[in-house]
Write an enzyme that holds these catalytic residues in place. Structure first.
Site, PDB file in Angstrom:
ATOM      1  N   THR A  12       5.549   1.854   7.335  1.00  0.00           N
ATOM      2  CA  THR A  12       4.141   1.446   7.220  1.00  0.00           C
ATOM      3  C   THR A  12       3.890   0.871   5.825  1.00  0.00           C
ATOM      4  O   THR A  12       4.600   1.193   4.873  1.00  0.00           O
ATOM      5  CB  THR A  12       3.175   2.632   7.480  1.00  0.00           C
ATOM      6  OG1 THR A  12       3.298   3.586   6.415  1.00  0.00           O
ATOM      7  CG2 THR A  12       3.432   3.302   8.821  1.00  0.00           C
ATOM      8  N   SER A  16       3.969  -5.655   1.706  1.00  0.00           N
ATOM      9  CA  SER A  16       4.058  -5.961   0.270  1.00  0.00           C
ATOM     10  C   SER A  16       4.674  -4.780  -0.480  1.00  0.00           C
ATOM     11  O   SER A  16       4.925  -3.714   0.108  1.00  0.00           O
ATOM     12  CB  SER A  16       2.672  -6.285  -0.313  1.00  0.00           C
ATOM     13  OG  SER A  16       1.844  -5.137  -0.289  1.00  0.00           O
ATOM     14  N   GLY A  17       4.908  -4.984  -1.773  1.00  0.00           N
ATOM     15  CA  GLY A  17       5.316  -3.898  -2.667  1.00  0.00           C
ATOM     16  C   GLY A  17       6.531  -3.100  -2.204  1.00  0.00           C
ATOM     17  O   GLY A  17       7.543  -3.660  -1.761  1.00  0.00           O
ATOM     18  N   GLY A  19       7.015  -1.037   0.310  1.00  0.00           N
ATOM     19  CA  GLY A  19       7.355  -1.091   1.741  1.00  0.00           C
ATOM     20  C   GLY A  19       8.156  -2.325   2.085  1.00  0.00           C
ATOM     21  O   GLY A  19       9.161  -2.252   2.814  1.00  0.00           O
ATOM     22  N   SER A 137       3.411  10.283  -4.846  1.00  0.00           N
ATOM     23  CA  SER A 137       3.152   9.772  -6.199  1.00  0.00           C
ATOM     24  C   SER A 137       3.289  10.929  -7.174  1.00  0.00           C
ATOM     25  O   SER A 137       3.109  12.092  -6.788  1.00  0.00           O
ATOM     26  CB  SER A 137       1.731   9.197  -6.286  1.00  0.00           C
ATOM     27  OG  SER A 137       1.428   8.871  -7.626  1.00  0.00           O
ATOM     28  N   TYR A 150      -7.603   9.994  -5.221  1.00  0.00           N
ATOM     29  CA  TYR A 150      -6.233   9.530  -4.948  1.00  0.00           C
ATOM     30  C   TYR A 150      -5.222  10.648  -5.221  1.00  0.00           C
ATOM     31  O   TYR A 150      -4.355  10.930  -4.388  1.00  0.00           O
ATOM     32  CB  TYR A 150      -5.930   8.312  -5.823  1.00  0.00           C
ATOM     33  CG  TYR A 150      -4.520   7.778  -5.705  1.00  0.00           C
ATOM     34  CD1 TYR A 150      -4.031   7.290  -4.494  1.00  0.00           C
ATOM     35  CD2 TYR A 150      -3.656   7.759  -6.805  1.00  0.00           C
ATOM     36  CE1 TYR A 150      -2.739   6.792  -4.387  1.00  0.00           C
ATOM     37  CE2 TYR A 150      -2.370   7.252  -6.710  1.00  0.00           C
ATOM     38  CZ  TYR A 150      -1.911   6.778  -5.502  1.00  0.00           C
ATOM     39  OH  TYR A 150      -0.634   6.292  -5.386  1.00  0.00           O
TER      40      TYR A 150
HETATM   41  P1  NAD Z   1       0.963  -2.334  -2.140  1.00  0.00           P
HETATM   42  O1  NAD Z   1      -0.517  -2.487  -2.236  1.00  0.00           O
HETATM   43  O2  NAD Z   1       1.820  -3.508  -2.347  1.00  0.00           O
HETATM   44  O3  NAD Z   1       1.365  -1.679  -0.763  1.00  0.00           O
HETATM   45  C1  NAD Z   1       0.522  -0.885  -0.005  1.00  0.00           C
HETATM   46  C2  NAD Z   1       0.736  -1.213   1.438  1.00  0.00           C
HETATM   47  O4  NAD Z   1      -0.081  -0.368   2.241  1.00  0.00           O
HETATM   48  C3  NAD Z   1       0.348  -2.669   1.751  1.00  0.00           C
HETATM   49  O5  NAD Z   1       1.327  -3.209   2.584  1.00  0.00           O
HETATM   50  C4  NAD Z   1      -0.970  -2.513   2.479  1.00  0.00           C
HETATM   51  O6  NAD Z   1      -1.205  -3.542   3.403  1.00  0.00           O
HETATM   52  C5  NAD Z   1      -0.743  -1.176   3.181  1.00  0.00           C
HETATM   53  N1  NAD Z   1      -1.981  -0.554   3.601  1.00  0.00           N
HETATM   54  C6  NAD Z   1      -3.068  -0.229   2.870  1.00  0.00           C
HETATM   55  N2  NAD Z   1      -4.005   0.302   3.655  1.00  0.00           N
HETATM   56  C7  NAD Z   1      -3.502   0.297   4.909  1.00  0.00           C
HETATM   57  C8  NAD Z   1      -3.985   0.713   6.159  1.00  0.00           C
HETATM   58  N3  NAD Z   1      -5.209   1.212   6.311  1.00  0.00           N
HETATM   59  N4  NAD Z   1      -3.194   0.572   7.252  1.00  0.00           N
HETATM   60  C9  NAD Z   1      -1.962   0.040   7.124  1.00  0.00           C
HETATM   61  N5  NAD Z   1      -1.444  -0.370   5.973  1.00  0.00           N
HETATM   62  C10 NAD Z   1      -2.213  -0.250   4.886  1.00  0.00           C
HETATM   63  O7  NAD Z   1       1.309  -1.201  -3.193  1.00  0.00           O
HETATM   64  P2  NAD Z   1       2.590  -0.237  -3.348  1.00  0.00           P
HETATM   65  O8  NAD Z   1       2.579   0.144  -4.770  1.00  0.00           O
HETATM   66  O9  NAD Z   1       3.814  -0.837  -2.763  1.00  0.00           O
HETATM   67  O10 NAD Z   1       2.120   1.039  -2.517  1.00  0.00           O
HETATM   68  C11 NAD Z   1       2.940   1.700  -1.580  1.00  0.00           C
HETATM   69  C12 NAD Z   1       2.782   3.189  -1.740  1.00  0.00           C
HETATM   70  O11 NAD Z   1       3.246   3.574  -3.034  1.00  0.00           O
HETATM   71  C13 NAD Z   1       1.367   3.724  -1.630  1.00  0.00           C
HETATM   72  O12 NAD Z   1       1.364   4.877  -0.814  1.00  0.00           O
HETATM   73  C14 NAD Z   1       1.011   4.096  -3.060  1.00  0.00           C
HETATM   74  O13 NAD Z   1       0.079   5.145  -3.121  1.00  0.00           O
HETATM   75  C15 NAD Z   1       2.370   4.516  -3.573  1.00  0.00           C
HETATM   76  N6  NAD Z   1       2.506   4.522  -5.036  1.00  0.00           N
HETATM   77  C16 NAD Z   1       2.482   3.362  -5.748  1.00  0.00           C
HETATM   78  C17 NAD Z   1       2.621   3.419  -7.124  1.00  0.00           C
HETATM   79  C18 NAD Z   1       2.593   2.168  -7.975  1.00  0.00           C
HETATM   80  O14 NAD Z   1       2.564   2.294  -9.203  1.00  0.00           O
HETATM   81  N7  NAD Z   1       2.621   0.968  -7.407  1.00  0.00           N
HETATM   82  C19 NAD Z   1       2.783   4.633  -7.770  1.00  0.00           C
HETATM   83  C20 NAD Z   1       2.804   5.807  -7.016  1.00  0.00           C
HETATM   84  C21 NAD Z   1       2.665   5.721  -5.646  1.00  0.00           C
END
Ligand code: NAD
Length: 249
Positions: A12, A16-17, A19, A137, A150
């Site tokens: 899921t 992007s990112g 995933g 996280s 969060y």
């Molecule tokens: P990102 O914004 O690129 O990815 C988030 C993904 O979640 C996107 O693909 C978005 O479309 C999807 N998403 C959001 N809401 C959604 C929904 N309601 N239904 C389906 N998909 C949904 O950012 P990321 O950093 O790759 O985040 C991925 C995970 O990593 C998240 O759970 C975030 O909390 C966690 N995280 C990120 C960081 C960071 O520094 N980037 C740090 C700790 C944890």
């Protein structure tokens, strides 16, 4: 050798990112991948650059019918699931004084309800010996200002993952979490903050990290590969920090 040959992975938040980087790596390692995310336009772009056996499913993790449809489409296409990666999440910043019910509900619906209900739907279809992974996280181990709801949501998810580890023990399914520190992804642009504030915040985070920099999605993806693969066959119930050491100091 391909580490995930013939494995079926559902991811899921894969448009992007973290995933997306994980989907790419899993495909490279021979997995069949179901990429799920909220935005169709993002998938139209992403799909052009992916190679391997995959499908994309537009589904919102906060909507239960979408979770049911995601698992149905995945299992109609590939039969069973070997790896379930609950990665979708959002991180809007709000100090406690400004929290609204909408803010709270949105974060908990996406970060907690979503992964739990998707897991419930997927469980009957996950092969014994399979692997469930959460993107959590380090925030629930620290106390970063403004990340109140969060951080609470990620703490809740950590608690849930421990219970799940017990619940699936008879089936040999491993449950692990990844706890990223600051990772360079589009997440920061979606926090509801002006660009210059995000930039400053980024500098502040990087300065606190012992390695002195943000991590990359690819570095987290390598951890997601390790934990999902046979290389981690005796690793179960853990939360592995991928944070350049930030949570340890
Ligand atoms: P990102 O914004 O690129 O990815 C988030 C993904 O979640 C996107 O693909 C978005 O479309 C999807 N998403 C959001 N809401 C959604 C929904 N309601 N239904 C389906 N998909 C949904 O950012 P990321 O950093 O790759 O985040 C991925 C995970 O990593 C998240 O759970 C975030 O909390 C966690 N995280 C990120 C960081 C960071 O520094 N980037 C740090 C700790 C944890």
């Amino acid at each position: 050798m391909s580490k995930l040959k013939n494995k079926v992975a559902v991811i899921t938040g894969a448009n992007s990112g973290i995933g997306l980087a994980t989907a790419k790596l899993y495909l490279k390692e021979g997995a069949k991948v179901v990429l799920s995310g909220r935005r169709k336009e993002a998938f139209d772009e992403v799909a052009k650059n992916l190679e391997g056996d995959f499908i994309t499913v537009v589904a919102d993790v906060s909507i239960d019918d979408d979770n049911k449809r995601l698992i149905k489409v995945a299992t109609d296409k590939y039969g069973k699931i070997d790896i379930l990666f609950l990665n979708a999440g959002i991180a809007p910043v709000t100090p406690t004084t400004d929290i609204t019910v909408e803010h709270y509900n949105e974060i908990f619906d996406i970060n907690v309800k979503g992964p739990i209900l998707t897991t419930k739907e997927a469980l009957p279809h996950i092969n014994d010996g399979g692997s469930i992974l959460f993107t959590n996280s380090i925030v629930h181990q620290k106390g970063f200002e403004g990340l109140s709801v969060y951080s609470a949501s990620k703490g809740a998810l950590r608690a849930y993952s421990r219970v799940l580890t017990s619940e699936v023990r008879s089936r040999g399914i491993r449950v692990n979490s990844i706890a990223p520190g600051p990772i360079e992804t589009p997440l920061y642009g979606k926090m509801g903050l002006p660009q210059d504030v995000v930039k400053e915040m980024g500098k502040g985070f990087a300065a606190q990290v012992p390695l002195g920099r943000f991590g990359t999605s690819e570095e987290v993806a390598k951890t997601a590969l390790f934990l999902a693969s046979e290389d981690a066959s005796y690793i179960n119930g853990v939360e592995l920090e991928v944070d350049g050491g930030l949570s340890q100091i």
